[in-house]
Design a protein around this motif. Structure first.
Motif, PDB file in Angstrom:
ATOM      1  N   PHE A 146      15.563  45.489  61.833  1.00 54.59           N
ATOM      2  CA  PHE A 146      15.336  44.044  61.810  1.00 54.59           C
ATOM      3  C   PHE A 146      16.582  43.383  61.221  1.00 54.59           C
ATOM      4  CE2 PHE A 146      11.472  46.401  60.603  1.00 54.59           C
ATOM      5  CZ  PHE A 146      10.725  46.223  61.766  1.00 54.59           C
ATOM      6  N   VAL A 147      17.223  42.500  62.004  1.00 55.65           N
ATOM      7  CA  VAL A 147      18.499  41.896  61.605  1.00 55.65           C
ATOM      8  C   VAL A 147      18.397  40.379  61.701  1.00 55.65           C
ATOM      9  CG1 VAL A 147      20.971  41.726  62.119  1.00 55.65           C
ATOM     10  CG2 VAL A 147      19.773  43.902  62.458  1.00 55.65           C
ATOM     11  N   GLY A 148      18.779  39.711  60.620  1.00 54.62           N
ATOM     12  CA  GLY A 148      18.820  38.251  60.637  1.00 54.62           C
ATOM     13  C   GLY A 148      19.978  37.733  61.471  1.00 54.62           C
ATOM     14  N   LYS A 149      21.164  38.319  61.270  1.00 53.84           N
ATOM     15  CA  LYS A 149      22.367  37.861  61.979  1.00 53.84           C
ATOM     16  C   LYS A 149      23.343  39.024  62.107  1.00 53.84           C
ATOM     17  CE  LYS A 149      25.553  34.560  63.062  1.00 53.84           C
ATOM     18  NZ  LYS A 149      25.470  33.812  64.292  1.00 53.84           N
ATOM     19  N   ASN A 150      23.763  39.328  63.328  1.00 58.81           N
ATOM     20  CA  ASN A 150      24.863  40.262  63.551  1.00 58.81           C
ATOM     21  C   ASN A 150      26.138  39.466  63.377  1.00 58.81           C
ATOM     22  OD1 ASN A 150      23.757  42.918  64.388  1.00 58.81           O
ATOM     23  ND2 ASN A 150      22.709  41.635  65.885  1.00 58.81           N
ATOM     24  N   LEU A 151      26.991  39.920  62.483  1.00 59.93           N
ATOM     25  CA  LEU A 151      28.199  39.182  62.158  1.00 59.93           C
ATOM     26  C   LEU A 151      29.394  40.127  62.161  1.00 59.93           C
ATOM     27  CD1 LEU A 151      29.270  36.400  61.333  1.00 59.93           C
ATOM     28  CD2 LEU A 151      28.790  37.010  58.966  1.00 59.93           C
ATOM     29  N   PRO A 152      29.927  40.428  63.354  1.00 61.99           N
ATOM     30  CA  PRO A 152      31.103  41.297  63.396  1.00 61.99           C
ATOM     31  C   PRO A 152      32.218  40.680  62.549  1.00 61.99           C
ATOM     32  CG  PRO A 152      30.244  40.897  65.599  1.00 61.99           C
ATOM     33  CD  PRO A 152      29.531  39.962  64.670  1.00 61.99           C
ATOM     34  N   SER A 153      32.853  41.516  61.767  1.00 60.56           N
ATOM     35  CA  SER A 153      33.882  41.018  60.864  1.00 60.56           C
ATOM     36  C   SER A 153      34.995  42.043  60.743  1.00 60.56           C
ATOM     37  CB  SER A 153      33.272  40.747  59.486  1.00 60.56           C
ATOM     38  OG  SER A 153      32.690  41.931  58.990  1.00 60.56           O
ATOM     39  N   ALA A 154      36.133  41.575  60.299  1.00 59.23           N
ATOM     40  CA  ALA A 154      37.254  42.474  60.038  1.00 59.23           C
ATOM     41  C   ALA A 154      37.009  43.204  58.729  1.00 59.23           C
ATOM     42  CB  ALA A 154      38.562  41.679  59.962  1.00 59.23           C
ATOM     43  N   ALA A 155      37.548  44.393  58.617  1.00 59.51           N
ATOM     44  CA  ALA A 155      37.394  45.161  57.382  1.00 59.51           C
ATOM     45  C   ALA A 155      38.019  44.429  56.195  1.00 59.51           C
ATOM     46  CB  ALA A 155      38.014  46.543  57.546  1.00 59.51           C
ATOM     47  N   SER A 156      38.984  43.557  56.441  1.00 60.93           N
ATOM     48  CA  SER A 156      39.638  42.816  55.357  1.00 60.93           C
ATOM     49  C   SER A 156      38.832  41.598  54.909  1.00 60.93           C
ATOM     50  CB  SER A 156      41.025  42.367  55.800  1.00 60.93           C
ATOM     51  OG  SER A 156      40.913  41.455  56.882  1.00 60.93           O
ATOM     52  N   GLU A 157      37.728  41.321  55.570  1.00 63.70           N
ATOM     53  CA  GLU A 157      36.914  40.169  55.214  1.00 63.70           C
ATOM     54  C   GLU A 157      35.742  40.590  54.333  1.00 63.70           C
ATOM     55  OE1 GLU A 157      37.430  37.170  58.952  1.00 63.70           O
ATOM     56  OE2 GLU A 157      36.188  38.956  59.277  1.00 63.70           O
ATOM     57  N   ARG A 158      35.197  39.614  53.635  1.00 63.85           N
ATOM     58  CA  ARG A 158      34.041  39.842  52.771  1.00 63.85           C
ATOM     59  C   ARG A 158      32.931  38.881  53.181  1.00 63.85           C
ATOM     60  NH1 ARG A 158      31.908  42.095  48.506  1.00 63.85           N
ATOM     61  NH2 ARG A 158      30.516  40.878  47.212  1.00 63.85           N
ATOM     62  N   ILE A 159      31.727  39.418  53.225  1.00 63.84           N
ATOM     63  CA  ILE A 159      30.546  38.602  53.492  1.00 63.84           C
ATOM     64  C   ILE A 159      29.900  38.310  52.138  1.00 63.84           C
ATOM     65  CG2 ILE A 159      28.310  38.480  54.657  1.00 63.84           C
ATOM     66  CD1 ILE A 159      30.719  38.813  56.587  1.00 63.84           C
ATOM     67  N   ASN A 160      29.715  37.037  51.835  1.00 62.38           N
ATOM     68  CA  ASN A 160      29.090  36.625  50.574  1.00 62.38           C
ATOM     69  C   ASN A 160      27.722  36.019  50.867  1.00 62.38           C
ATOM     70  OD1 ASN A 160      31.368  37.128  48.744  1.00 62.38           O
ATOM     71  ND2 ASN A 160      32.353  35.516  49.938  1.00 62.38           N
ATOM     72  N   VAL A 161      26.680  36.639  50.331  1.00 61.52           N
ATOM     73  CA  VAL A 161      25.326  36.107  50.455  1.00 61.52           C
ATOM     74  C   VAL A 161      24.978  35.453  49.124  1.00 61.52           C
ATOM     75  CG1 VAL A 161      22.889  36.677  50.786  1.00 61.52           C
ATOM     76  CG2 VAL A 161      24.642  37.857  52.141  1.00 61.52           C
ATOM     77  N   ARG A 162      24.625  34.191  49.198  1.00 66.87           N
ATOM     78  CA  ARG A 162      24.228  33.445  48.006  1.00 66.87           C
ATOM     79  C   ARG A 162      22.784  33.007  48.203  1.00 66.87           C
ATOM     80  NH1 ARG A 162      27.951  32.007  44.506  1.00 66.87           N
ATOM     81  NH2 ARG A 162      26.908  30.071  43.936  1.00 66.87           N
ATOM     82  N   LEU A 163      21.946  33.305  47.201  1.00 69.47           N
ATOM     83  CA  LEU A 163      20.535  32.942  47.256  1.00 69.47           C
ATOM     84  C   LEU A 163      20.178  32.086  46.052  1.00 69.47           C
ATOM     85  CD1 LEU A 163      19.100  36.412  48.345  1.00 69.47           C
ATOM     86  CD2 LEU A 163      19.598  34.432  49.797  1.00 69.47           C
ATOM     87  N   THR A 164      19.346  31.103  46.282  1.00 69.08           N
ATOM     88  CA  THR A 164      18.991  30.128  45.252  1.00 69.08           C
ATOM     89  C   THR A 164      18.527  30.790  43.963  1.00 69.08           C
ATOM     90  OG1 THR A 164      18.363  28.566  46.976  1.00 69.08           O
ATOM     91  CG2 THR A 164      17.555  28.103  44.758  1.00 69.08           C
ATOM     92  N   GLU A 165      17.674  31.816  44.065  1.00 70.98           N
ATOM     93  CA  GLU A 165      17.098  32.443  42.880  1.00 70.98           C
ATOM     94  C   GLU A 165      18.154  33.090  41.983  1.00 70.98           C
ATOM     95  OE1 GLU A 165      14.025  32.936  46.227  1.00 70.98           O
ATOM     96  OE2 GLU A 165      16.184  32.805  46.013  1.00 70.98           O
ATOM     97  N   ILE A 166      19.277  33.489  42.542  1.00 67.75           N
ATOM     98  CA  ILE A 166      20.324  34.176  41.777  1.00 67.75           C
ATOM     99  C   ILE A 166      21.538  33.285  41.565  1.00 67.75           C
ATOM    100  CG2 ILE A 166      21.965  36.114  41.830  1.00 67.75           C
ATOM    101  CD1 ILE A 166      19.811  37.617  43.496  1.00 67.75           C
TER     102      ILE A 166
END
Length: 189
Positions: A146-166
């Motif tokens: 189960f996947v919310g979003k497939n987000l192909p990215s370069a290895a040099s990139e960073r995916i940042n997930v920010r959630l209200t609770e944290i």
């Protein structure tokens, strides 16, 4: 390079609602279902998915918990890890379908560690994986169910997930990893 927002709060909410419905459909309801979030943000996402499921099928019991994988990681001697979090499993997982929930699927090593940790709690009938973002670059033969979003990215990139609770706000951004420091390894390059 500045961060580029790829998911806003409404997008995250829609993705989690869809994932919740997909889990229910795949499991044919909530019988023998356990949802375990992987700290830190995976626990928040697991709770939200469980809340969605309880809204869809009222009367569903407590089916959400947390599974800390810190001590099961294969890179403990090489990288900085976070302090272990408490693990809480709602009852026995023997013979049940366990859905592991994480924020970002990258190399697959965190999920491998989660599978190892799960062995300490019993033998589930099936294990499924739900992630908010699948960014590719797998090092192990692991895929999300189960996947919310497939987000192909370069290895040099960073995916940042920010959630209200944290974090106090909510978004998923992508940026060059040279401008950020890693906090948990899976989203990092």
């Amino acid at each position: 390079m500045t961060a580029r927002t790829v998911l806003h709060q409404a997008d995250i909410s829609r993705a989690l609602t869809r994932i919740s419905h997909e889990i229910l459909e795949s499991n044919r309801g909530t019988n023998d279902l356990v949802i375990l979030g992987i700290p830190t943000r995976g626990v928040v996402l697991a709770r939200r998915i469980a809340e969605n499921i309880q809204r869809i099928e009222p009367g569903t019991g407590d089916l959400v918990g947390a599974l800390d994988v810190t001590m099961y990681r294969d890179d403990l001697s090489r990288t900085r890890t976070r302090t272990p979090s408490p693990t809480s499993v709602p009852g026995s997982i023997d013979g049940k379908t366990v859905v592991l929930v994480d924020d970002v699927l990258y190399s697959g090593r965190t999920i491998r560690a989660a599978l190892d940790a799960l062995n300490d709690f019993g033998r589930p009938r099936a294990v499924r994986l739900a992630v908010l973002v699948d960014r590719g670059h797998r090092e192990l033969p692991i895929r999300a169910d189960f996947v919310g979003k497939n987000l192909p990215s370069a290895a040099s990139e960073r995916i940042n997930v920010r959630l209200t609770e944290i974090d106090g706000d909510e978004s998923v951004t992508i940026e060059d990893s040279a401008t950020t420091a890693s906090d948990d390894g899976e989203g990092a390059a």
